[in-house]
Motif scaffolding. Structure first.
Motif, PDB file in Angstrom:
ATOM      1  N   VAL A   9       2.132  -1.654  -1.902  1.00 42.33           N
ATOM      2  CA  VAL A   9       2.787  -3.019  -1.460  1.00 42.33           C
ATOM      3  C   VAL A   9       2.548  -2.971  -0.099  1.00 42.33           C
ATOM      4  CG1 VAL A   9       5.210  -3.717  -1.006  1.00 42.33           C
ATOM      5  CG2 VAL A   9       4.677  -2.665  -3.271  1.00 42.33           C
ATOM      6  N   VAL A  10       2.609  -1.853   0.731  1.00 38.81           N
ATOM      7  CA  VAL A  10       2.116  -2.187   2.016  1.00 38.81           C
ATOM      8  C   VAL A  10       0.826  -2.863   2.209  1.00 38.81           C
ATOM      9  CG1 VAL A  10       1.560  -0.618   4.296  1.00 38.81           C
ATOM     10  CG2 VAL A  10       3.350  -0.046   2.798  1.00 38.81           C
ATOM     11  N   VAL A  11      -0.033  -2.519   1.644  1.00 41.00           N
ATOM     12  CA  VAL A  11      -1.684  -3.034   1.849  1.00 41.00           C
ATOM     13  C   VAL A  11      -1.421  -4.570   1.591  1.00 41.00           C
ATOM     14  CG1 VAL A  11      -3.600  -3.173   0.777  1.00 41.00           C
ATOM     15  CG2 VAL A  11      -2.770  -0.904   1.287  1.00 41.00           C
ATOM     16  N   VAL A  12      -0.732  -4.996   0.393  1.00 40.53           N
ATOM     17  CA  VAL A  12      -0.802  -6.467  -0.078  1.00 40.53           C
ATOM     18  C   VAL A  12       0.245  -7.335   0.832  1.00 40.53           C
ATOM     19  CG1 VAL A  12       0.294  -7.783  -1.577  1.00 40.53           C
ATOM     20  CG2 VAL A  12      -0.967  -5.900  -2.376  1.00 40.53           C
ATOM     21  N   GLN A  13       1.227  -6.474   1.660  1.00 40.45           N
ATOM     22  CA  GLN A  13       2.246  -7.213   2.600  1.00 40.45           C
ATOM     23  C   GLN A  13       1.278  -7.313   3.904  1.00 40.45           C
ATOM     24  OE1 GLN A  13       5.679  -4.754   3.222  1.00 40.45           O
ATOM     25  NE2 GLN A  13       6.750  -6.024   1.373  1.00 40.45           N
ATOM     26  N   LEU A  14       0.382  -6.334   4.175  1.00 40.50           N
ATOM     27  CA  LEU A  14      -0.474  -6.520   5.458  1.00 40.50           C
ATOM     28  C   LEU A  14      -1.474  -7.723   5.189  1.00 40.50           C
ATOM     29  CD1 LEU A  14      -1.527  -5.760   8.028  1.00 40.50           C
ATOM     30  CD2 LEU A  14      -3.053  -3.980   6.928  1.00 40.50           C
ATOM     31  N   THR A  64       1.261  -4.782  14.873  1.00 37.90           N
ATOM     32  CA  THR A  64       2.726  -5.071  15.259  1.00 37.90           C
ATOM     33  C   THR A  64       2.986  -6.611  14.995  1.00 37.90           C
ATOM     34  OG1 THR A  64       2.648  -3.924  17.481  1.00 37.90           O
ATOM     35  CG2 THR A  64       4.066  -5.457  17.582  1.00 37.90           C
ATOM     36  N   GLU A  65       2.240  -7.457  15.154  1.00 33.50           N
ATOM     37  CA  GLU A  65       2.350  -8.903  14.628  1.00 33.50           C
ATOM     38  C   GLU A  65       2.461  -8.776  13.330  1.00 33.50           C
ATOM     39  OE1 GLU A  65      -0.642 -11.411  16.177  1.00 33.50           O
ATOM     40  OE2 GLU A  65       0.152 -11.213  18.077  1.00 33.50           O
ATOM     41  N   ALA A  66       1.642  -8.077  12.389  1.00 33.35           N
ATOM     42  CA  ALA A  66       1.959  -7.905  11.169  1.00 33.35           C
ATOM     43  C   ALA A  66       3.115  -7.459  10.607  1.00 33.35           C
ATOM     44  CB  ALA A  66       1.031  -6.976  10.333  1.00 33.35           C
ATOM     45  N   ALA A  67       3.811  -6.414  11.444  1.00 36.73           N
ATOM     46  CA  ALA A  67       5.158  -6.046  11.193  1.00 36.73           C
ATOM     47  C   ALA A  67       6.342  -6.923  11.424  1.00 36.73           C
ATOM     48  CB  ALA A  67       5.699  -4.710  11.893  1.00 36.73           C
ATOM     49  N   GLN A  68       6.030  -7.761  12.316  1.00 32.49           N
ATOM     50  CA  GLN A  68       7.110  -8.782  12.721  1.00 32.49           C
ATOM     51  C   GLN A  68       7.135  -9.997  11.651  1.00 32.49           C
ATOM     52  OE1 GLN A  68       9.159  -8.836  15.107  1.00 32.49           O
ATOM     53  NE2 GLN A  68       8.608  -6.859  15.778  1.00 32.49           N
ATOM     54  N   SER A 122      10.570 -10.906   0.001  1.00 30.80           N
ATOM     55  CA  SER A 122       9.564 -10.019  -0.516  1.00 30.80           C
ATOM     56  C   SER A 122      10.089  -8.719  -0.573  1.00 30.80           C
ATOM     57  CB  SER A 122       8.186 -10.313  -0.046  1.00 30.80           C
ATOM     58  OG  SER A 122       8.181  -9.937   1.309  1.00 30.80           O
ATOM     59  N   GLY A 123      11.181  -8.351   0.345  1.00 32.18           N
ATOM     60  CA  GLY A 123      11.655  -6.889   0.434  1.00 32.18           C
ATOM     61  C   GLY A 123      11.698  -6.317   1.748  1.00 32.18           C
ATOM     62  N   PRO A 124      11.992  -5.348   1.887  1.00 38.03           N
ATOM     63  CA  PRO A 124      11.926  -4.514   3.122  1.00 38.03           C
ATOM     64  C   PRO A 124      10.301  -4.588   3.928  1.00 38.03           C
ATOM     65  CG  PRO A 124      13.348  -3.382   1.980  1.00 38.03           C
ATOM     66  CD  PRO A 124      12.546  -4.416   1.004  1.00 38.03           C
ATOM     67  N   ALA A 125      10.165  -4.757   4.834  1.00 35.86           N
ATOM     68  CA  ALA A 125       9.036  -4.760   5.374  1.00 35.86           C
ATOM     69  C   ALA A 125       8.620  -3.588   6.128  1.00 35.86           C
ATOM     70  CB  ALA A 125       8.877  -5.962   6.500  1.00 35.86           C
ATOM     71  N   ALA A 126       7.401  -3.079   5.953  1.00 36.46           N
ATOM     72  CA  ALA A 126       6.921  -1.815   6.443  1.00 36.46           C
ATOM     73  C   ALA A 126       6.587  -2.037   8.127  1.00 36.46           C
ATOM     74  CB  ALA A 126       5.630  -1.480   5.889  1.00 36.46           C
ATOM     75  N   SER A 127       6.733  -1.174   8.733  1.00 31.41           N
ATOM     76  CA  SER A 127       6.657  -0.768  10.048  1.00 31.41           C
ATOM     77  C   SER A 127       5.038  -0.801  10.755  1.00 31.41           C
ATOM     78  CB  SER A 127       7.672   0.116  10.975  1.00 31.41           C
ATOM     79  OG  SER A 127       7.079   1.215  10.438  1.00 31.41           O
ATOM     80  N   ASP A 128       4.915  -1.129  11.875  1.00 30.04           N
ATOM     81  CA  ASP A 128       3.531  -0.981  12.244  1.00 30.04           C
ATOM     82  C   ASP A 128       3.148   0.596  12.135  1.00 30.04           C
ATOM     83  OD1 ASP A 128       5.257  -0.051  14.284  1.00 30.04           O
ATOM     84  OD2 ASP A 128       4.123  -1.009  15.758  1.00 30.04           O
TER      85      ASP A 128
END
Length: 530
Positions: free
Chosen positions: A59-64, A76-80, A89-95
């Motif tokens: 999920v982290v890779v797809v969200q990235l 950092t922008e990816a986390a924001q 899409s659910g909780p976001a992963a931190s940088d």
């Protein structure tokens, strides 16, 4: 619905118009990754943990990947951007979580990811064959390459503004990296890419063989019966061409078309060609291209040591201003600029007139579309390597950029090809590049509302704010709804009454005795001389 994440549970399209959110088309990318099974297979092959707060690496890779499409240029922008989509899409992963996920992609993990991508691609391509238009096919010089899969190979330069691991000086006088990649021209997918140091050679045979092997492994066996490999002048090496010829078997036909560096022997052979040997070149639609000529150079050139059956096609054009600095003495004497293409195509099964020199010249010139793929990949994150670590940069360039190939030339690769409304069966909409796909995914608004319970007994209830999955409705013409100006509230006066006149208040400037005075003496307004 994704059984692993469940983010699209009870996701519906409604027209209540309660909330407006951006990045509506990111839903298409994320759902495409889940529906084709990519999120699941990545989660199975990537490292897993059992501690509290452990994030699913798939999920982290797809969200990235989705964040890169939306415009992220660093972690950092990816986390924001992930936080912006957290309500959907659910909780976001931190940088830091994304960085640890990329650092964990060693050679073993990358090999497993390549196998997972091959499994998903086999499923997607099988769905493409079932479409009304069938599998996407190329059209060159007005002729359709039926059942042929075309692979384009090219290298590019990525500049680095700071000192990064394995960055080095390039042959263009810059500093950075020199990656080598392959794309499938039928579906505009990137099959494989290797991040190389900046001082890597453009025609290194070992690098070409390694990247080509990874690319061929990504093609399903059912589509690998007829392959065409196109490379620029860096592919004209003995080792690469001999390897391509050795790939031919009873069940697989491999043809190549590569550039060729002109030598003095080639110029002597060109000088022997009579004028009637030159024929007018063809455009990509099959019409004649006035002022451009091609000819067969195979029987005239006597260079030995190349694979048997190699043909040389020479092309000449009138001189232009940008070519004056690179002309040879022979070209200045004749007034023409020459280029040569090497190929082993005698006839392509199912393509009429594939043996003609005009068609072979147009077929190799169509390889120039790979520059659109390179430009699109750079616009979608390849040009901005986010870390000093080579492992993180390789992960940024690898799995996130190849997670479904919807991230590369837009969602046209898998998301649109799987739809039944494909524009034409003969050409992939390669123009869906960085200038069209990325702004559309980033700026297209939609109306969002909280998904309610299905119809049934009892009053439908909406989940609390921030917990429900928003549903989206695209706005017409991709425009925002008109904003209403708030009306000013004026005091109400009964009829016949006169509104009291406002008195203008006079503000006195500070005097020397008042705080805030800076040395300027000002008399009161009533005491000023008139």
């Amino acid at each position: 619905m994704s059984e692993r994440t469940g983010w699209d549970r009870r996701l519906r399209v409604r027209a209540d118009g309660r909330r407006l959110v951006g990045h509506a088309r990111a839903v298409l990318l994320r759902r495409c990754a889940d529906r084709v099974g990519l999120t699941g297979v990545l989660a199975d092959v990537l490292p897993m943990g059992a501690g509290h707060g452990w994030r699913d690496r798939g999920v982290v890779v797809v969200q990235l990947a989705v964040a890169i499409v939306l415009g992220a240029t660093n972690l950092t922008e990816a986390a924001q951007l992930g936080l912006h989509q957290s309500g959907l899409s659910g909780p976001a992963a931190s940088d830091s979580t994304v960085r640890r996920a990329l650092l964990g992609l060693d050679d073993t993990a990358l090999t497993l990811i390549a196998k997972a991508r091959r499994t998903v691609r086999r499923h997607v391509w099988s769905q493409l064959h079932l479409r009304p238009g069938g599998f996407p096919r190329l059209s060159v010089a007005g002729r359709c390459l039926r059942d042929w899969v075309v692979i384009d190979m090219a290298a590019t330069i990525i500049t680095a503004a700071s000192k990064k691991e394995r960055a080095a000086a390039t042959f263009k006088g810059t500093f950075g990296f020199h990656p080598l990649a392959t794309w499938c021209a039928n579906t505009a997918e990137r099959l494989a890419m290797e991040l190389r140091p900046g001082n890597a050679g453009a025609n290194t045979v070992a690098d070409h063989l390694r990247v080509l092997t990874c690319a061929l492994a990504q093609i399903p066996y059912s589509s690998a019966a007829k392959l065409l490999i196109r490379v620029d002048g860096a592919g004209a090496t003995h080792g690469l061409l001999e390897h391509l010829v050795a790939l031919n078997t009873k069940r697989r036909t491999v043809r190549f078309s590569v550039g060729w560096k002109i030598t003095d022997e080639d110029e002597k052979a060109i000088a022997k060609l009579p004028e009637h040997a030159w024929e007018t070149s063809l455009k990509q639609d099959g019409s004649p291209q006035a002022g451009y000529f091609v000819a067969e150079l195979t029987g005239v050139n006597t260079r030995e040591g190349w694979p048997e059956g190699t043909r040389l096609i020479v092309r000449r054009v009138r001189l232009s201003g940008r070519q004056l600095k690179k002309l040879t003495d022979f070209e200045q004497k004749t007034g023409w600029c020459y280029s040569i293409t090497a190929t082993n195509i005698g006839r392509m099964w199912g393509v009429a007139g594939s043996h003609q020199v005009q068609f072979l010249d147009a077929l190799h010139r169509d390889h120039a579309e790979v520059e659109d793929r390179v430009r699109t990949n750079k616009a979608l994150g390849l040009h901005h390597l986010p870390s000093k670590s080579f492992a993180v940069n390789q992960g940024w360039m690898g799995p996130p950029r190849t997670s479904p190939q919807t991230w590369t030339p837009g969602s046209a690769s898998w998301a649109c090809t799987t739809s039944t409304t494909w524009p034409t069966p003969n050409r992939t909409p390669c123009a869906c590049a960085s200038t069209t796909c990325r702004p559309a995914s980033r700026n297209t608004p939609a109306i969002g509302g909280s998904a309610s319970r299905p119809p049934g007994p009892g009053r439908p209830r909406s989940p609390p704010a921030g917990t429900g999955s928003p549903t989206f409705r695209p706005l017409p013409d991709n425009r925002l709804p008109p904003r209403r100006r708030p009306e000013r509230s004026r005091p109400h006066h009964p009829p016949g009454d006169v509104e009291p006149r406002r008195s203008r208040s006079v503000t006195r400037r500070p005097t020397p005795n008042t705080p805030g005075h800076y040395g300027r003496t000002t008399a009161p307004i009533n005491d000023r001389p008139r």
